[in-house]
Design an enzyme around this catalytic site. Structure first.
Site, PDB file in Angstrom:
ATOM      1  N   GLU A 140       0.821  -1.208   0.000  1.00  0.00           N
ATOM      2  CA  GLU A 140       0.000   0.000   0.000  1.00  0.00           C
ATOM      3  C   GLU A 140       0.855   1.258   0.000  1.00  0.00           C
ATOM      4  OE1 GLU A 140      -3.752  -2.098   2.232  1.00  0.00           O
ATOM      5  OE2 GLU A 140      -2.725  -0.502   3.267  1.00  0.00           O
ATOM      6  N   CYS A 164      -0.699   4.788   9.895  1.00  0.00           N
ATOM      7  CA  CYS A 164       0.465   3.964  10.233  1.00  0.00           C
ATOM      8  C   CYS A 164       0.034   2.672  10.895  1.00  0.00           C
ATOM      9  CB  CYS A 164       1.326   4.672  11.264  1.00  0.00           C
ATOM     10  SG  CYS A 164       2.307   5.929  10.589  1.00  0.00           S
ATOM     11  N   CYS A 214       3.505   8.354   1.517  1.00  0.00           N
ATOM     12  CA  CYS A 214       4.054   7.330   2.410  1.00  0.00           C
ATOM     13  C   CYS A 214       4.278   6.073   1.563  1.00  0.00           C
ATOM     14  CB  CYS A 214       3.039   7.094   3.529  1.00  0.00           C
ATOM     15  SG  CYS A 214       3.574   5.889   4.719  1.00  0.00           S
ATOM     16  N   CYS A 266       6.929  -7.473   6.595  1.00  0.00           N
ATOM     17  CA  CYS A 266       8.121  -7.074   7.346  1.00  0.00           C
ATOM     18  C   CYS A 266       8.509  -8.205   8.282  1.00  0.00           C
ATOM     19  CB  CYS A 266       7.859  -5.798   8.147  1.00  0.00           C
ATOM     20  SG  CYS A 266       9.323  -5.232   9.041  1.00  0.00           S
ATOM     21  N   CYS A 291       2.366  -3.627  15.427  1.00  0.00           N
ATOM     22  CA  CYS A 291       2.303  -3.229  14.010  1.00  0.00           C
ATOM     23  C   CYS A 291       1.613  -4.305  13.181  1.00  0.00           C
ATOM     24  CB  CYS A 291       3.715  -2.983  13.493  1.00  0.00           C
ATOM     25  SG  CYS A 291       3.795  -2.704  11.711  1.00  0.00           S
TER      26      CYS A 291
HETATM   27  N1  SAH Z   1       9.777  -0.151   9.505  1.00  0.00           N
HETATM   28  C1  SAH Z   1       9.943   1.243   9.657  1.00  0.00           C
HETATM   29  C2  SAH Z   1       9.014   2.063   8.797  1.00  0.00           C
HETATM   30  C3  SAH Z   1       7.596   1.599   8.622  1.00  0.00           C
HETATM   31  S1  SAH Z   1       6.552   1.730  10.026  1.00  0.00           S
HETATM   32  C4  SAH Z   1       9.814   1.629  11.125  1.00  0.00           C
HETATM   33  O1  SAH Z   1       9.401   0.798  11.924  1.00  0.00           O
HETATM   34  O2  SAH Z   1      10.182   2.753  11.443  1.00  0.00           O
HETATM   35  C5  SAH Z   1       6.213   3.473  10.142  1.00  0.00           C
HETATM   36  C6  SAH Z   1       5.861   3.938  11.540  1.00  0.00           C
HETATM   37  O3  SAH Z   1       4.560   3.447  11.940  1.00  0.00           O
HETATM   38  C7  SAH Z   1       6.823   3.451  12.606  1.00  0.00           C
HETATM   39  O4  SAH Z   1       7.170   4.478  13.487  1.00  0.00           O
HETATM   40  C8  SAH Z   1       5.998   2.397  13.302  1.00  0.00           C
HETATM   41  O5  SAH Z   1       6.474   2.145  14.582  1.00  0.00           O
HETATM   42  C9  SAH Z   1       4.617   2.990  13.279  1.00  0.00           C
HETATM   43  N2  SAH Z   1       3.533   2.051  13.552  1.00  0.00           N
HETATM   44  C10 SAH Z   1       3.496   0.741  13.243  1.00  0.00           C
HETATM   45  N3  SAH Z   1       2.340   0.191  13.672  1.00  0.00           N
HETATM   46  C11 SAH Z   1       1.630   1.184  14.252  1.00  0.00           C
HETATM   47  C12 SAH Z   1       0.339   1.233  14.864  1.00  0.00           C
HETATM   48  N4  SAH Z   1      -0.439   0.169  14.929  1.00  0.00           N
HETATM   49  N5  SAH Z   1      -0.074   2.412  15.349  1.00  0.00           N
HETATM   50  C13 SAH Z   1       0.711   3.518  15.236  1.00  0.00           C
HETATM   51  N6  SAH Z   1       1.921   3.530  14.667  1.00  0.00           N
HETATM   52  C14 SAH Z   1       2.386   2.377  14.175  1.00  0.00           C
HETATM   53 FE1  SF4 Z   2       8.397  -3.675  10.493  1.00  0.00          FE
HETATM   54 FE2  SF4 Z   2       6.162  -2.637  11.458  1.00  0.00          FE
HETATM   55 FE3  SF4 Z   2       8.294  -2.923  13.036  1.00  0.00          FE
HETATM   56 FE4  SF4 Z   2       8.322  -1.060  11.082  1.00  0.00          FE
HETATM   57  S1  SF4 Z   2       6.968  -1.113  12.863  1.00  0.00           S
HETATM   58  S2  SF4 Z   2       9.935  -2.538  11.615  1.00  0.00           S
HETATM   59  S3  SF4 Z   2       7.103  -2.123   9.508  1.00  0.00           S
HETATM   60  S4  SF4 Z   2       7.129  -4.578  12.061  1.00  0.00           S
END
Ligand code: SAH
Ligand code: SF4
Length: 370
Positions: free
Chosen positions: A101, A344, A114, A121, A128
């Protein structure tokens, strides 16, 4: 007499897989001058021309070689969703039933895209949704820069992508070369020409790759922190077991030295009763004092079967006030595109997990089935 069927010749190179340096090497390999690279970038990214026959400053033999051996192919959008607040989400097909996405978030003074870096991942952060699906594969450079191309095409002339954040599905630093080449294209004056302040890579803390990044590509850095003790961070962001906080913060300090006038953005998801106490805020103040930093508090976005809930508004505001009073510029991320699950951690698509953490293809949102 029937002749044997002639096999269809495979077109080997997708030219979206190369940044300027890669294209220059490619052209030199063909006996051409390196400046062909900038000419090709202009055709593709500035003129929108992908038909080699229309590339009038290329010789006929070169055009015919490119026609026979190369292609310029963007990933295919299979679904577009528009939220009430103008946020747009695209579901992009990446083959073998996998989907990723891409999200566009319009604001008054900018338009942020984004972008995803992997299908799924492998890092399995517990809060996440992407991390709960497992990992399938890295995206190619063409699939990463292709998200910018198809998004801008869909947006047309009215809305411009002014910022890109590598905050979609996946851990960008675990797909280093392809992500760096794509970010080079985002910043190349002959492609998208975005400034390094407007291209941000977000990482959960892959420390060796953070050092590599400081040498390879000058972009803005966001670090997903989420906890101030190793005990809790080991649980929420399991890569912390490999690269604990002390090593992570040391890598942040080195990055900050390379780009002295820039701050690192730390992301901190607000999880009710988990990481949102006054103690946590004090720990955060202590940790962030050693690096020029901004803090972005992200209200947790719940997804099916999660054990977490989001901290209350009062708690988030108290947290924010404590940090701001300590001199750390702190903002709370405004939820966007809620009615289309564009926030996110809600970027799910459809991932056939190859990491064997899960064994079956998961269609997380049935509505995406095409
Ligand atoms: N893998 C990278 C980038 C993708 S995630 C990382 O972890 O930084 C992008 C952002 O979304 C990250 O800060 C992650 O911690 C946040 N994120 C993931 N799941 C989330 C959720 N359920 N609610 C809010 N933020 C979330
Ligand atoms: Fe992977 Fe989600 Fe952790 Fe980012 S926040 S490293 S996308 S598992």
């Amino acid at each position: 007499m029937n002749s044997a069927p002639v096999p269809v010749k495979q077109k080997t190179f997708n030219l979206l897989d190369f940044d300027r340096e890669g294209l220059a090497t490619f052209f030199v390999g063909l006996g051409e001058k390196p400046f062909r690279a900038t000419q090709l970038l202009k055709w593709i990214y500035q003129e929108g021309v992908v038909d080699f026959n229309l590339m009038s400053n290329f010789s006929k033999p070169l055009r015919s070689y490119l026609q026979g051996n190369c292609h310029i192919t963007t990933p295919e959008i299979v679904l577009e969703k528009l939220a009430r607040d103008g946020t747009r989400k695209w579901v992009v097909q990446t083959g073998c039933g996998n989907q990723i996405e891409t999200v566009f978030i319009p604001e008054e003074s900018r338009g942020t895209l984004c972008v995803s870096s992997q299908v799924g991942c492998a890092l399995a952060c517990t809060f996440c949704s992407t991390g709960q699906q497992g990992f399938n594969r890295n995206l190619t450079t063409a699939e990463i820069i292709g998200q910018v191309m198809v998004a801008q095409q869909r947006l047309g002339d009215e809305k411009k992508i002014t910022n890109v954040v590598m905050m979609g599905m996946g851990e960008p630093l675990l797909n280093f070369d392809n992500v760096v080449a794509a970010m080079n294209l985002m910043m190349d004056d002959f492609a998208y020409g975005l400034s390094k302040r407007r291209v941000t890579i977000s990482t959960s803390g892959v420390v060796p790759a953070m050092y590599r990044l400081t040498q390879a590509c000058d972009v803005s850095l966001a670090v997903s922190l989420h906890a101030v003790t190793d005990g809790l961070r080991d649980e929420l962001v399991p890569i912390n077991k490999k690269y604990p906080l002390k090593e992570l913060m040391a890598a942040c300090r080195v990055n900050a030295k390379i780009a002295p006038r820039r701050t690192i953005t730390f992301e901190y998801v607000m999880l009710n009763g988990i990481n949102d106490s006054i103690e946590d805020a004090r720990g955060l103040i202590k940790l962030l004092k050693s690096v020029p930093s901004k803090l972005n508090l992200i209200p947790f976005n719940p997804f099916p079967n999660t054990i977490y809930t989001c901290s209350s508004n009062n708690t988030i505001n108290r947290f924010k006030t404590l940090l701001n009073e300590a001199g750390i510029v702190t903002t709370v991320r405004k939820p966007r595109g809620e009615d289309i699950d564009a926030a996110c951690g809600q970027l799910v698509g459809q991932v056939a997990d190859k990491s064997r953490r899960h064994l079956k293809l998961k269609t997380v949102s049935a509505e995406y089935a095409v």
